[in-house]
Design a protein around this motif. Structure first.
Motif, PDB file in Angstrom:
ATOM      1  N   CYS A  53       0.845  -1.191   0.000  1.00  0.00           N
ATOM      2  CA  CYS A  53       0.000   0.000   0.000  1.00  0.00           C
ATOM      3  C   CYS A  53       0.880   1.241   0.000  1.00  0.00           C
ATOM      4  O   CYS A  53       0.616   2.211  -0.715  1.00  0.00           O
ATOM      5  N   MET A  54       1.911   1.189   0.828  1.00  0.00           N
ATOM      6  CA  MET A  54       2.737   2.374   0.973  1.00  0.00           C
ATOM      7  C   MET A  54       3.447   2.739  -0.327  1.00  0.00           C
ATOM      8  O   MET A  54       3.529   3.914  -0.681  1.00  0.00           O
ATOM      9  N   ILE A  55       3.958   1.722  -1.021  1.00  0.00           N
ATOM     10  CA  ILE A  55       4.682   2.085  -2.247  1.00  0.00           C
ATOM     11  C   ILE A  55       3.728   2.549  -3.340  1.00  0.00           C
ATOM     12  O   ILE A  55       4.155   3.138  -4.319  1.00  0.00           O
ATOM     13  N   HIS A  56       2.444   2.331  -3.155  1.00  0.00           N
ATOM     14  CA  HIS A  56       1.497   2.822  -4.163  1.00  0.00           C
ATOM     15  C   HIS A  56       0.748   4.059  -3.723  1.00  0.00           C
ATOM     16  O   HIS A  56       0.459   4.922  -4.527  1.00  0.00           O
ATOM     17  N   LEU A  57       0.419   4.152  -2.481  1.00  0.00           N
ATOM     18  CA  LEU A  57      -0.566   5.155  -2.077  1.00  0.00           C
ATOM     19  C   LEU A  57       0.000   6.410  -1.422  1.00  0.00           C
ATOM     20  O   LEU A  57      -0.569   7.473  -1.571  1.00  0.00           O
ATOM     21  N   LYS A  58       1.020   6.300  -0.647  1.00  0.00           N
ATOM     22  CA  LYS A  58       1.653   7.459  -0.016  1.00  0.00           C
ATOM     23  C   LYS A  58       0.709   8.225   0.904  1.00  0.00           C
ATOM     24  O   LYS A  58       0.890   9.418   1.114  1.00  0.00           O
ATOM     25  N   ASN A  59      -0.301   7.596   1.370  1.00  0.00           N
ATOM     26  CA  ASN A  59      -1.289   8.336   2.169  1.00  0.00           C
ATOM     27  C   ASN A  59      -1.905   7.367   3.185  1.00  0.00           C
ATOM     28  O   ASN A  59      -2.433   6.314   2.821  1.00  0.00           O
ATOM     29  N   GLU A  60      -1.833   7.754   4.431  1.00  0.00           N
ATOM     30  CA  GLU A  60      -2.196   6.852   5.520  1.00  0.00           C
ATOM     31  C   GLU A  60      -3.680   6.417   5.466  1.00  0.00           C
ATOM     32  O   GLU A  60      -4.009   5.257   5.678  1.00  0.00           O
ATOM     33  N   ALA A  61      -4.548   7.372   5.157  1.00  0.00           N
ATOM     34  CA  ALA A  61      -5.984   7.062   5.154  1.00  0.00           C
ATOM     35  C   ALA A  61      -6.315   6.043   4.067  1.00  0.00           C
ATOM     36  O   ALA A  61      -7.053   5.078   4.294  1.00  0.00           O
ATOM     37  N   ASP A  62      -5.722   6.246   2.879  1.00  0.00           N
ATOM     38  CA  ASP A  62      -5.962   5.299   1.788  1.00  0.00           C
ATOM     39  C   ASP A  62      -5.382   3.933   2.135  1.00  0.00           C
ATOM     40  O   ASP A  62      -5.975   2.896   1.832  1.00  0.00           O
ATOM     41  N   THR A  63      -4.201   3.960   2.766  1.00  0.00           N
ATOM     42  CA  THR A  63      -3.571   2.707   3.151  1.00  0.00           C
ATOM     43  C   THR A  63      -4.495   1.919   4.080  1.00  0.00           C
ATOM     44  O   THR A  63      -4.724   0.727   3.901  1.00  0.00           O
ATOM     45  N   GLN A  64      -5.052   2.631   5.070  1.00  0.00           N
ATOM     46  CA  GLN A  64      -5.975   1.976   6.017  1.00  0.00           C
ATOM     47  C   GLN A  64      -7.177   1.383   5.261  1.00  0.00           C
ATOM     48  O   GLN A  64      -7.591   0.258   5.509  1.00  0.00           O
ATOM     49  N   ASP A  65      -7.695   2.146   4.309  1.00  0.00           N
ATOM     50  CA  ASP A  65      -8.849   1.687   3.513  1.00  0.00           C
ATOM     51  C   ASP A  65      -8.518   0.411   2.758  1.00  0.00           C
ATOM     52  O   ASP A  65      -9.269  -0.566   2.797  1.00  0.00           O
ATOM     53  N   ILE A  66      -7.392   0.464   2.025  1.00  0.00           N
ATOM     54  CA  ILE A  66      -7.036  -0.687   1.193  1.00  0.00           C
ATOM     55  C   ILE A  66      -6.711  -1.897   2.075  1.00  0.00           C
ATOM     56  O   ILE A  66      -7.084  -3.025   1.774  1.00  0.00           O
ATOM     57  N   PHE A  67      -6.030  -1.618   3.185  1.00  0.00           N
ATOM     58  CA  PHE A  67      -5.681  -2.680   4.125  1.00  0.00           C
ATOM     59  C   PHE A  67      -6.950  -3.447   4.530  1.00  0.00           C
ATOM     60  O   PHE A  67      -7.020  -4.679   4.464  1.00  0.00           O
ATOM     61  N   GLN A  68      -7.985  -2.706   4.891  1.00  0.00           N
ATOM     62  CA  GLN A  68      -9.246  -3.353   5.292  1.00  0.00           C
ATOM     63  C   GLN A  68      -9.921  -4.047   4.118  1.00  0.00           C
ATOM     64  O   GLN A  68     -10.428  -5.156   4.241  1.00  0.00           O
ATOM     65  N   THR A  69      -9.890  -3.375   2.970  1.00  0.00           N
ATOM     66  CA  THR A  69     -10.524  -3.954   1.771  1.00  0.00           C
ATOM     67  C   THR A  69      -9.936  -5.328   1.449  1.00  0.00           C
ATOM     68  O   THR A  69     -10.663  -6.280   1.166  1.00  0.00           O
ATOM     69  N   VAL A  70      -8.592  -5.399   1.524  1.00  0.00           N
ATOM     70  CA  VAL A  70      -7.917  -6.658   1.184  1.00  0.00           C
ATOM     71  C   VAL A  70      -8.352  -7.785   2.130  1.00  0.00           C
ATOM     72  O   VAL A  70      -8.707  -8.879   1.689  1.00  0.00           O
ATOM     73  N   PHE A  71      -8.396  -7.481   3.415  1.00  0.00           N
ATOM     74  CA  PHE A  71      -8.757  -8.548   4.364  1.00  0.00           C
ATOM     75  C   PHE A  71     -10.256  -8.876   4.327  1.00  0.00           C
ATOM     76  O   PHE A  71     -10.655 -10.000   4.599  1.00  0.00           O
ATOM     77  N   LEU A  72     -11.071  -7.886   3.940  1.00  0.00           N
ATOM     78  CA  LEU A  72     -12.495  -8.178   3.746  1.00  0.00           C
ATOM     79  C   LEU A  72     -12.674  -9.143   2.575  1.00  0.00           C
ATOM     80  O   LEU A  72     -13.508 -10.047   2.614  1.00  0.00           O
ATOM     81  N   LYS A  73     -11.848  -8.917   1.528  1.00  0.00           N
ATOM     82  CA  LYS A  73     -11.921  -9.838   0.380  1.00  0.00           C
ATOM     83  C   LYS A  73     -11.501 -11.232   0.810  1.00  0.00           C
ATOM     84  O   LYS A  73     -12.079 -12.234   0.373  1.00  0.00           O
ATOM     85  N   TYR A  74     -10.498 -11.263   1.685  1.00  0.00           N
ATOM     86  CA  TYR A  74     -10.029 -12.566   2.177  1.00  0.00           C
ATOM     87  C   TYR A  74     -11.138 -13.245   2.996  1.00  0.00           C
ATOM     88  O   TYR A  74     -11.382 -14.449   2.871  1.00  0.00           O
ATOM     89  N   LEU A  75     -11.844 -12.459   3.804  1.00  0.00           N
ATOM     90  CA  LEU A  75     -12.951 -12.987   4.617  1.00  0.00           C
ATOM     91  C   LEU A  75     -13.974 -13.711   3.741  1.00  0.00           C
ATOM     92  O   LEU A  75     -14.517 -14.748   4.102  1.00  0.00           O
ATOM     93  N   LEU A  76     -14.219 -13.138   2.555  1.00  0.00           N
ATOM     94  CA  LEU A  76     -15.266 -13.673   1.682  1.00  0.00           C
ATOM     95  C   LEU A  76     -14.725 -14.669   0.656  1.00  0.00           C
ATOM     96  O   LEU A  76     -15.494 -15.259  -0.099  1.00  0.00           O
ATOM     97  N   HIS A  77     -13.420 -14.820   0.630  1.00  0.00           N
ATOM     98  CA  HIS A  77     -12.812 -15.721  -0.359  1.00  0.00           C
ATOM     99  C   HIS A  77     -12.791 -17.133   0.216  1.00  0.00           C
ATOM    100  O   HIS A  77     -11.995 -17.450   1.086  1.00  0.00           O
ATOM    101  N   ASP A  78     -13.701 -17.968  -0.251  1.00  0.00           N
ATOM    102  CA  ASP A  78     -13.869 -19.283   0.371  1.00  0.00           C
ATOM    103  C   ASP A  78     -12.995 -20.380  -0.233  1.00  0.00           C
ATOM    104  O   ASP A  78     -12.828 -21.434   0.352  1.00  0.00           O
ATOM    105  N   LYS A  79     -12.472 -20.119  -1.428  1.00  0.00           N
ATOM    106  CA  LYS A  79     -11.689 -21.184  -2.073  1.00  0.00           C
ATOM    107  C   LYS A  79     -10.404 -21.452  -1.292  1.00  0.00           C
ATOM    108  O   LYS A  79      -9.742 -20.503  -0.858  1.00  0.00           O
ATOM    109  N   PRO A  80     -10.063 -22.707  -1.106  1.00  0.00           N
ATOM    110  CA  PRO A  80      -8.848 -23.013  -0.350  1.00  0.00           C
ATOM    111  C   PRO A  80      -7.593 -22.679  -1.165  1.00  0.00           C
ATOM    112  O   PRO A  80      -7.633 -22.685  -2.404  1.00  0.00           O
ATOM    113  N   PHE A  81      -6.497 -22.387  -0.475  1.00  0.00           N
ATOM    114  CA  PHE A  81      -5.230 -22.120  -1.150  1.00  0.00           C
ATOM    115  C   PHE A  81      -4.394 -23.397  -1.168  1.00  0.00           C
ATOM    116  O   PHE A  81      -4.431 -24.175  -0.212  1.00  0.00           O
TER     117      PHE A  81
END
Lengths: 245, 160
Positions: free
Chosen positions: B22-50
Motif C-alpha cells: 500500500c505504501m509504495i502505491h498510495l503514499k497516504n495513511e488514510a488510503d492505506t488503512q482503507d485498502i488494508f481493510q478492503t484486502v482482508f475483507l476480500k479474504y474474509l469472503l474468499h472461500d476457495k482453499p489455497f
C-alpha cells in the motif's frame, strides 16, 4: 544497496492500530453477513406466530352452532366449539334492545340462556303466557344434541319454553328470509297450512301469536272438509294477521 | 466465509506485506488503512482453499496491487500527495532509512513495485512475471531500470 532496501522495508510494519481496526471491521462484516439469516428466522417466527394467532382466533371465534331464541325479541347466539357464546345477533328491534342490555359474549351458552330467560323483557312475557322457542342448529350433531339437552335442562322450570333442533340449511334459509331460525320454523309450519302467508307477515308477531295462528288454522283444517275450508280459514288467517300485527 | 481465527492469523501473517505494498502505491495513511481493510475483507469472503502458503501470499499481493490500482485510477488526479508528506507513514525509520525509502518511492510506480517484490519479498523475475501477469523480459527491463535509478541516488553495487 540490496541490503539497504531490505533493511528499510524490514523496518516497516503494519501498526497495531491498523491491525486492530481491521480485525474489528472484519468482525462487523462477519456479523452483517450473518444478520440477514437472523432477520429471516425472526420474520419467519413472527409469521408463524401471527398465523397461529389468526388461526387460533378464528378457531375460537367461529360459531359452530347457533341458538335461536324467539319470544318476540328474536335473537341468535353463535356458540363456538367450546360451548361459549362468541356472537350475538338481534333479528328485530326488541331483540336489539335485549342484546344491548345484556353482556352475553364469551359466556357459557347455558349461563347466557339463563340470563336471557331471567331478563325483564323475556321474564315478563313468559309470565304473560308468551311462548319462548329455543332452536339449536349446527353442523356438528354431537354439539347440537349437547346444546339442545343443555337448553332443555336450564329452562326445565319454565312451562312456556319449547326447545327444538334445526339444521344448517334451514338456518341459512331463515337468514335469507330475514327471520331467526325459531321463527322461520314456525313460519314454515304456518305456510304449510296457508300458502299465502309470507315471511314479512310473521316477522312482527310473537311466537305465541304465530303458534295461536297455526293452532287456529289446524283446528279449522280438522273441523272442516278440505274442499270448503280453504276460503274460510284463508279469510280467518288474514283477519288474525291484520288484527294482531 | 472465513472464521475469526483464520482472518486474525492472516492479518498477523500478511499485514506487513499488504501495508508495504500500500505504501509504495498510495503514499497516504488514510488510503492505506482503507485498502488494508478492503484486502482482508476480500479474504474474509474468499472461500476457495489455497494450495499452499506461497499461493496464499501471492493472492494477497495480487489483491492488494489491484485494490491500489483501482483506488489510484479513481483518485489519482485529485489525491496525489507530495513526497514530503510521506514522513507520517515512515515514522519508524531512521534518517538513512528514510532517505532510502524516499529514493525507492521516487521511482516510477512499476519500478517501485518490482523493487519491493524482488528485493524484499525475494521473487525472481520469472515468478514476478507470473504474479503480475507480465512478460518476463518486461520484468527484467523494469528491474534493470530501477537498479540504474537507485544506483544513481544511493550508489554502491547491487547483487540482484
Amino acid at each position: 544497496m540490496d541490503e539497504q532496501i531490505r533493511e528499510v522495508f524490514g523496518q516497516l510494519h503494519a501498526g497495531e492500530a491498523m491491525k486492530e481496526n481491521t480485525k474489528a471491521a472484519l468482525d462487523r462484516a462477519r456479523n452483517r453477513r450473518r444478520r440477514p439469516v437472523g432477520y429471516l428466522a425472526v420474520a419467519a417466527a413472527c409469521l408463524v406466530l401471527l398465523l397461529a394467532g389468526l388461526g387460533g382466533y378464528r378457531y375460537y371465534f367461529t360459531p359452530t352452532t347457533y341458538l335461536s331464541v324467539d319470544i318476540n325479541p328474536s335473537l341468535e347466539l353463535g356458540v363456538n366449539r367450546f360451548d361459549k357464546v362468541v356472537s350475538v345477533r338481534a333479528w328485530n328491534e326488541d331483540g336489539q334492545e335485549l342484546v344491548d342490555s345484556l353482556e352475553l359474549n364469551l359466556l357459557d351458552y347455558q349461563e347466557a340462556l339463563e340470563r336471557l330467560v331471567a331478563s325483564e323483557s323475556i321474564a315478563d312475557r313468559l309470565a304473560a303466557g308468551e311462548l319462548l322457542s329455543i332452536t339449536v342448529a349446527g353442523e356438528n350433531e354431537a354439539q347440537c344434541g349437547r346444546l339442545l339437552a343443555g337448553a332443555e335442562a336450564c329452562t326445565a322450570g319454565q312451562e312456556n319454553v319449547r326447545c327444538h333442533q334445526g339444521d344448517v340449511e334451514e338456518l341459512e334459509q331463515a337468514h335469507h328470509a330475514g327471520l331467526s331460525l325459531g321463527k322461520y320454523q314456525a313460519f314454515l309450519e304456518l305456510q304449510a297450512l296457508d300458502p299465502t302467508v309470507t315471511a314479512e307477515d310473521v316477522a312482527g308477531l310473537t311466537m305465541r301469536q304465530i303458534r295461536d295462528w297455526i293452532g287456529s288454522l289446524s283446528q279449522d283444517a280438522d273441523s272442516q272438509g278440505k274442499g270448503n275450508g280453504q276460503g274460510h280459514h284463508g279469510e280467518e288467517s288474514h283477519g288474525y294477521r291484520f288484527g294482531q300485527s | 466465509m472465513r472464521s475469526e481465527e483464520e482472518t486474525n492469523q492472516a492479518v498477523e501473517r500478511y499485514g506487513d506485506t499488504v501495508r508495504r505494498l500500500c505504501m509504495i502505491h498510495l503514499k497516504n495513511e488514510a488510503d492505506t488503512q482503507d485498502i488494508f481493510q478492503t484486502v482482508f475483507l476480500k479474504y474474509l469472503l474468499h472461500d476457495k482453499p489455497f494450495e499452499s502458503g506461497e499461493h496464499e501470499k501471492a493472492w494477497f499481493i495480487r489483491v492488494t496491487l489491484n485494490a491500489c490500482k483501482d483506488l489510484l485510477r479513481s483518485f489519482f488526479s485529485r489525491n496525489t500527495v507530495p513526497l514530503e508528506q510521506l514522513t507520517g507513514q515512515a515514522d519508524q525509520l531512521t534518517g538513512q532509512g528514510r532517505e532510502v525509502l524516499a529514493t525507492v518511492l521516487a521511482l516510477p510506480q512499476k519500478e517501485r513495485q518490482v523493487v519491493y517484490l524482488h528485493y524484499y519479498e525475494g521473487y525472481t523475475a520469472p515468478e514476478l512475471s507470473r504474479l503480475l501477469g507480465k512478460n518476463v523480459n518486461t520484468i527484467y527491463t523494469t528491474l534493470a531500470r530501477a537498479r540504474a535509478h537507485l544506483r544513481e541516488t544511493l550508489g554502491g553495487e547491487d547483487h540482484g
